[in-house]
Design a protein around this motif. Structure first.
Motif, PDB file in Angstrom:
ATOM      1  N   MET A   1       5.186  -5.680  15.016  1.00  0.00           N
ATOM      2  CA  MET A   1       4.510  -5.781  13.736  1.00  0.00           C
ATOM      3  C   MET A   1       5.527  -6.246  12.688  1.00  0.00           C
ATOM      4  SD  MET A   1       2.536  -2.832  11.499  1.00  0.00           S
ATOM      5  CE  MET A   1       1.299  -2.530  12.719  1.00  0.00           C
ATOM      6  N   THR A   2       5.087  -7.013  11.744  1.00  0.00           N
ATOM      7  CA  THR A   2       5.953  -7.524  10.681  1.00  0.00           C
ATOM      8  C   THR A   2       6.221  -6.444   9.634  1.00  0.00           C
ATOM      9  OG1 THR A   2       4.116  -8.257   9.317  1.00  0.00           O
ATOM     10  CG2 THR A   2       4.971  -9.835  10.946  1.00  0.00           C
ATOM     11  N   PHE A   3       7.208  -6.718   8.794  1.00  0.00           N
ATOM     12  CA  PHE A   3       7.484  -5.789   7.691  1.00  0.00           C
ATOM     13  C   PHE A   3       6.259  -5.664   6.806  1.00  0.00           C
ATOM     14  CE2 PHE A   3       8.824  -4.630   3.454  1.00  0.00           C
ATOM     15  CZ  PHE A   3       9.561  -3.487   3.721  1.00  0.00           C
ATOM     16  N   ALA A   4       5.612  -6.778   6.522  1.00  0.00           N
ATOM     17  CA  ALA A   4       4.410  -6.751   5.679  1.00  0.00           C
ATOM     18  C   ALA A   4       3.340  -5.860   6.291  1.00  0.00           C
ATOM     19  CB  ALA A   4       3.872  -8.173   5.482  1.00  0.00           C
ATOM     20  N   GLY A   5       3.135  -5.957   7.581  1.00  0.00           N
ATOM     21  CA  GLY A   5       2.139  -5.139   8.259  1.00  0.00           C
ATOM     22  C   GLY A   5       2.468  -3.660   8.188  1.00  0.00           C
ATOM     23  N   ARG A   6       3.742  -3.324   8.398  1.00  0.00           N
ATOM     24  CA  ARG A   6       4.150  -1.920   8.309  1.00  0.00           C
ATOM     25  C   ARG A   6       3.996  -1.402   6.891  1.00  0.00           C
ATOM     26  NH1 ARG A   6       7.851  -4.093  11.672  1.00  0.00           N
ATOM     27  NH2 ARG A   6       9.403  -4.321  10.016  1.00  0.00           N
ATOM     28  N   LEU A   7       4.378  -2.210   5.905  1.00  0.00           N
ATOM     29  CA  LEU A   7       4.262  -1.794   4.507  1.00  0.00           C
ATOM     30  C   LEU A   7       2.798  -1.532   4.158  1.00  0.00           C
ATOM     31  CD1 LEU A   7       5.613  -1.212   1.809  1.00  0.00           C
ATOM     32  CD2 LEU A   7       5.504  -3.675   1.310  1.00  0.00           C
ATOM     33  N   LYS A   8       1.911  -2.435   4.537  1.00  0.00           N
ATOM     34  CA  LYS A   8       0.480  -2.245   4.291  1.00  0.00           C
ATOM     35  C   LYS A   8      -0.026  -0.969   4.947  1.00  0.00           C
ATOM     36  CE  LYS A   8      -0.756  -7.117   4.202  1.00  0.00           C
ATOM     37  NZ  LYS A   8      -1.454  -8.179   4.916  1.00  0.00           N
ATOM     38  N   GLU A   9       0.336  -0.776   6.213  1.00  0.00           N
ATOM     39  CA  GLU A   9      -0.138   0.374   6.970  1.00  0.00           C
ATOM     40  C   GLU A   9       0.311   1.686   6.336  1.00  0.00           C
ATOM     41  OE1 GLU A   9       0.710   2.406  11.280  1.00  0.00           O
ATOM     42  OE2 GLU A   9       0.617   0.227  11.191  1.00  0.00           O
ATOM     43  N   TYR A  10       1.591   1.796   6.020  1.00  0.00           N
ATOM     44  CA  TYR A  10       2.094   3.049   5.473  1.00  0.00           C
ATOM     45  C   TYR A  10       1.643   3.272   4.032  1.00  0.00           C
ATOM     46  CZ  TYR A  10       4.713   3.448   9.756  1.00  0.00           C
ATOM     47  OH  TYR A  10       5.037   3.548  11.081  1.00  0.00           O
ATOM     48  N   MET A  11       1.448   2.207   3.281  1.00  0.00           N
ATOM     49  CA  MET A  11       0.870   2.360   1.938  1.00  0.00           C
ATOM     50  C   MET A  11      -0.550   2.897   2.054  1.00  0.00           C
ATOM     51  SD  MET A  11       2.152  -1.000  -0.203  1.00  0.00           S
ATOM     52  CE  MET A  11       1.126  -0.593  -1.637  1.00  0.00           C
ATOM     53  N   SER A  12      -1.315   2.364   2.989  1.00  0.00           N
ATOM     54  CA  SER A  12      -2.684   2.810   3.193  1.00  0.00           C
ATOM     55  C   SER A  12      -2.728   4.272   3.623  1.00  0.00           C
ATOM     56  CB  SER A  12      -3.372   1.927   4.232  1.00  0.00           C
ATOM     57  OG  SER A  12      -4.668   2.378   4.498  1.00  0.00           O
ATOM     58  N   GLN A  13      -1.875   4.644   4.568  1.00  0.00           N
ATOM     59  CA  GLN A  13      -1.844   6.023   5.049  1.00  0.00           C
ATOM     60  C   GLN A  13      -1.462   6.999   3.946  1.00  0.00           C
ATOM     61  OE1 GLN A  13       0.738   6.295   8.462  1.00  0.00           O
ATOM     62  NE2 GLN A  13      -0.557   4.950   9.691  1.00  0.00           N
ATOM     63  N   SER A  14      -0.663   6.544   2.997  1.00  0.00           N
ATOM     64  CA  SER A  14      -0.216   7.398   1.893  1.00  0.00           C
ATOM     65  C   SER A  14      -1.094   7.255   0.651  1.00  0.00           C
ATOM     66  CB  SER A  14       1.226   7.058   1.525  1.00  0.00           C
ATOM     67  OG  SER A  14       2.077   7.275   2.612  1.00  0.00           O
ATOM     68  N   ASN A  15      -2.157   6.456   0.758  1.00  0.00           N
ATOM     69  CA  ASN A  15      -3.047   6.198  -0.375  1.00  0.00           C
ATOM     70  C   ASN A  15      -2.290   5.673  -1.596  1.00  0.00           C
ATOM     71  OD1 ASN A  15      -5.448   7.024   0.959  1.00  0.00           O
ATOM     72  ND2 ASN A  15      -4.840   9.143   0.635  1.00  0.00           N
ATOM     73  N   MET A  16      -1.345   4.776  -1.357  1.00  0.00           N
ATOM     74  CA  MET A  16      -0.546   4.198  -2.434  1.00  0.00           C
ATOM     75  C   MET A  16      -1.053   2.805  -2.771  1.00  0.00           C
ATOM     76  SD  MET A  16       1.890   6.422  -3.177  1.00  0.00           S
ATOM     77  CE  MET A  16       3.164   5.535  -4.014  1.00  0.00           C
ATOM     78  N   THR A  17      -1.221   2.559  -4.047  1.00  0.00           N
ATOM     79  CA  THR A  17      -1.572   1.225  -4.524  1.00  0.00           C
ATOM     80  C   THR A  17      -0.278   0.503  -4.903  1.00  0.00           C
ATOM     81  OG1 THR A  17      -1.742   1.942  -6.815  1.00  0.00           O
ATOM     82  CG2 THR A  17      -3.767   2.065  -5.463  1.00  0.00           C
ATOM     83  N   LEU A  18      -0.381  -0.782  -5.164  1.00  0.00           N
ATOM     84  CA  LEU A  18       0.789  -1.513  -5.653  1.00  0.00           C
ATOM     85  C   LEU A  18       1.319  -0.865  -6.923  1.00  0.00           C
ATOM     86  CD1 LEU A  18      -0.068  -5.305  -5.261  1.00  0.00           C
ATOM     87  CD2 LEU A  18       1.764  -4.050  -4.164  1.00  0.00           C
ATOM     88  N   GLU A  19       0.407  -0.521  -7.811  1.00  0.00           N
ATOM     89  CA  GLU A  19       0.804   0.070  -9.087  1.00  0.00           C
ATOM     90  C   GLU A  19       1.516   1.403  -8.891  1.00  0.00           C
ATOM     91  OE1 GLU A  19      -1.068   1.267 -13.422  1.00  0.00           O
ATOM     92  OE2 GLU A  19      -2.427   0.979 -11.736  1.00  0.00           O
ATOM     93  N   SER A  20       0.957   2.265  -8.055  1.00  0.00           N
ATOM     94  CA  SER A  20       1.574   3.579  -7.873  1.00  0.00           C
ATOM     95  C   SER A  20       2.919   3.470  -7.153  1.00  0.00           C
ATOM     96  CB  SER A  20       0.634   4.537  -7.137  1.00  0.00           C
ATOM     97  OG  SER A  20       0.311   4.061  -5.847  1.00  0.00           O
ATOM     98  N   LEU A  21       3.015   2.575  -6.179  1.00  0.00           N
ATOM     99  CA  LEU A  21       4.284   2.401  -5.483  1.00  0.00           C
ATOM    100  C   LEU A  21       5.332   1.816  -6.424  1.00  0.00           C
ATOM    101  CD1 LEU A  21       5.739   2.787  -2.808  1.00  0.00           C
ATOM    102  CD2 LEU A  21       5.001   0.493  -2.150  1.00  0.00           C
ATOM    103  N   ALA A  22       4.923   0.899  -7.272  1.00  0.00           N
ATOM    104  CA  ALA A  22       5.844   0.321  -8.253  1.00  0.00           C
ATOM    105  C   ALA A  22       6.355   1.399  -9.210  1.00  0.00           C
ATOM    106  CB  ALA A  22       5.165  -0.805  -9.022  1.00  0.00           C
ATOM    107  N   LEU A  23       5.475   2.257  -9.660  1.00  0.00           N
ATOM    108  CA  LEU A  23       5.889   3.328 -10.565  1.00  0.00           C
ATOM    109  C   LEU A  23       6.850   4.295  -9.886  1.00  0.00           C
ATOM    110  CD1 LEU A  23       2.511   4.155 -12.356  1.00  0.00           C
ATOM    111  CD2 LEU A  23       4.559   3.146 -13.386  1.00  0.00           C
ATOM    112  N   GLU A  24       6.592   4.618  -8.636  1.00  0.00           N
ATOM    113  CA  GLU A  24       7.421   5.580  -7.903  1.00  0.00           C
ATOM    114  C   GLU A  24       8.788   5.012  -7.518  1.00  0.00           C
ATOM    115  OE1 GLU A  24       6.876   8.828  -6.935  1.00  0.00           O
ATOM    116  OE2 GLU A  24       5.008   8.882  -8.070  1.00  0.00           O
ATOM    117  N   THR A  25       8.849   3.724  -7.220  1.00  0.00           N
ATOM    118  CA  THR A  25      10.096   3.129  -6.735  1.00  0.00           C
ATOM    119  C   THR A  25      10.899   2.413  -7.823  1.00  0.00           C
ATOM    120  OG1 THR A  25       9.020   1.048  -6.113  1.00  0.00           O
ATOM    121  CG2 THR A  25       9.180   2.785  -4.405  1.00  0.00           C
TER     122      THR A  25
END
Length: 66
Positions: free
Chosen positions: A1-25
């Motif tokens: 799986m690509t990095f993009a695929g893993r990022l999408k998958e784990y964001m989905s599992q954690s219920n993280m949006t782009l906005e929330s991940l941006a705020l947290e990181t």
């Protein structure tokens, strides 16, 4: 799986949006979005480490090293 695929998958599992991940990181939504969509394929190690921490996984898992 690509990095993009893993990022999408784990964001989905954690219920993280782009906005929330941006705020947290502290990374921009644009940067995260480019990585998530596969338009950029070379995330910095700092991004991998901080994002993995927020998502509750190891950096190795997010990077695909394990």
């Amino acid at each position: 799986m690509t990095f993009a695929g893993r990022l999408k998958e784990y964001m989905s599992q954690s219920n993280m949006t782009l906005e929330s991940l941006a705020l947290e990181t502290g990374y921009s939504e644009t940067y995260i979005g480019r990585l998530r969509n596969g338009h950029q394929t070379n995330p910095t190690i700092f991004f991998v480490e901080s994002t993995a921490k927020v998502l509750g996984i190891s950096p190795a898992t997010l990077a695909g090293w394990d």
